[in-house]
Design a protein around this motif. Structure first.
Motif, short mmCIF file in Angstrom:
data_model
loop_
_atom_site.label_atom_id
_atom_site.label_comp_id
_atom_site.label_asym_id
_atom_site.label_seq_id
_atom_site.Cartn_x
_atom_site.Cartn_y
_atom_site.Cartn_z
N ARG A 105 1.06 -1.24 0.05
CA ARG A 105 0.07 0.04 -0.06
C ARG A 105 0.96 1.24 -0.04
O ARG A 105 1.86 1.29 0.75
CB ARG A 105 -0.92 -0.02 1.40
CG ARG A 105 -2.08 -0.71 1.40
CD ARG A 105 -2.64 -0.82 2.76
NE ARG A 105 -3.61 -1.77 2.83
CZ ARG A 105 -4.54 -1.90 3.86
NH1 ARG A 105 -4.50 -0.82 4.69
NH2 ARG A 105 -5.33 -2.72 3.94
N VAL A 142 -9.78 12.04 -5.66
CA VAL A 142 -10.27 11.34 -6.56
C VAL A 142 -11.77 11.70 -6.89
O VAL A 142 -12.40 12.17 -6.11
CB VAL A 142 -10.25 9.75 -6.40
CG1 VAL A 142 -8.65 9.37 -6.44
CG2 VAL A 142 -10.74 9.33 -5.17
N ALA A 173 -8.57 9.16 -1.77
CA ALA A 173 -8.19 7.91 -1.70
C ALA A 173 -7.15 7.69 -0.60
O ALA A 173 -6.12 8.90 -0.49
CB ALA A 173 -7.62 7.29 -2.96
N ASN A 178 -5.52 5.37 0.86
CA ASN A 178 -4.16 4.76 0.53
C ASN A 178 -4.68 3.87 -0.66
O ASN A 178 -5.72 3.65 -1.00
CB ASN A 178 -3.54 3.81 1.67
CG ASN A 178 -4.57 2.60 2.04
OD1 ASN A 178 -4.98 1.78 1.05
ND2 ASN A 178 -4.70 2.43 3.28
N ILE A 179 -3.49 3.48 -1.41
CA ILE A 179 -3.64 2.82 -3.01
C ILE A 179 -2.87 1.53 -3.03
O ILE A 179 -1.56 2.03 -2.60
CB ILE A 179 -3.77 3.81 -3.89
CG1 ILE A 179 -4.30 3.27 -5.13
CG2 ILE A 179 -2.62 4.53 -4.31
CD1 ILE A 179 -4.96 4.24 -6.28
N SER A 180 -2.91 0.36 -3.74
CA SER A 180 -2.12 -0.41 -3.98
C SER A 180 -2.38 -0.69 -5.59
O SER A 180 -3.27 -0.33 -6.07
CB SER A 180 -2.25 -1.57 -3.16
OG SER A 180 -3.48 -2.40 -3.62
N ALA A 235 -7.97 0.12 -3.02
CA ALA A 235 -7.93 1.44 -2.62
C ALA A 235 -8.91 1.48 -1.23
O ALA A 235 -9.77 1.05 -1.37
CB ALA A 235 -8.14 2.64 -3.53
N VAL A 295 -10.86 4.48 0.25
CA VAL A 295 -11.50 5.98 -0.03
C VAL A 295 -12.46 6.60 0.92
O VAL A 295 -13.37 5.51 1.16
CB VAL A 295 -12.12 5.77 -1.56
CG1 VAL A 295 -12.64 6.96 -2.11
CG2 VAL A 295 -11.25 5.18 -2.71
N ILE A 350 -8.70 9.81 -11.30
CA ILE A 350 -7.74 10.52 -10.53
C ILE A 350 -7.54 11.97 -11.51
O ILE A 350 -7.25 11.60 -12.64
CB ILE A 350 -6.42 9.80 -10.50
CG1 ILE A 350 -6.57 8.44 -9.54
CG2 ILE A 350 -5.22 10.80 -9.76
CD1 ILE A 350 -5.41 7.66 -9.59
N PHE A 385 -10.15 -3.43 -7.41
CA PHE A 385 -10.06 -2.75 -8.65
C PHE A 385 -10.32 -4.13 -9.60
O PHE A 385 -9.97 -5.37 -9.30
CB PHE A 385 -8.64 -2.34 -9.19
CG PHE A 385 -8.30 -1.18 -8.26
CD1 PHE A 385 -9.07 -0.28 -7.93
CD2 PHE A 385 -6.81 -0.75 -8.36
CE1 PHE A 385 -8.53 0.91 -7.34
CE2 PHE A 385 -6.47 0.18 -7.55
CZ PHE A 385 -7.30 1.08 -7.27
#
Length: 126
Positions: free
Chosen positions: A15, A22, A40, A42-44, A48, A50, A66, A104
């Motif tokens: 992450r 976003v 967001a 955190n994101i990987s 994410a 959100v 984004i 995702f």
């Protein structure tokens, strides 16, 4: 996978703990389009976390976008993802906001094996 592994150890992708603005697009129960500016947290490559102001149901299908400045093709740079389809796999409700755990539809490309290779300056003798 052994059950002794923590959730962090079970993750396929690391992450990135960055606050990224976003847009979250979804459809409500009456099939009306909804657009919300969100963050967001955190994101990987696979999903994410959100924070949104309006509640969404568990398993809601959304797209996150984004916002970024338009860029044209540039030598050595690959196209980046700006619009990402996702599904809410969990939802937590709080007073002023709701947290969505998104998965995702397709993992983001990471290209970790060759990242930056084409952008490096050729070595020169010193």
């Amino acid at each position: 996978m052994p059950s002794s592994l923590s959730k962090k150890e079970e993750r396929r992708w690391a992450r990135l703990h960055l606050a990224i603005p976003v847009f979250v697009r979804s459809r409500d129960a009456s099939d009306q389009d909804s657009l919300e500016f969100a963050t967001a947290l955190n994101i990987s490559a696979g999903g994410a976390l959100v924070a949104v102001r309006h509640s969404l149901p568990h398993s809601a299908v959304v797209s996150i976008e984004i916002p970024s400045a338009p860029t044209g093709p540039a030598p050595g740079l690959k196209n980046s993802s700006r619009v990402i389809r996702a599904k809410a796999v969990w939802v937590r409700h709080f007073d002023a906001y709701h947290l969505l755990g998104l998965k995702f539809a397709h993992p983001l490309r990471t290209d970790s094996a060759d990242s930056g290779r084409s952008m490096r300056k050729a070595s020169t003798p010193v």
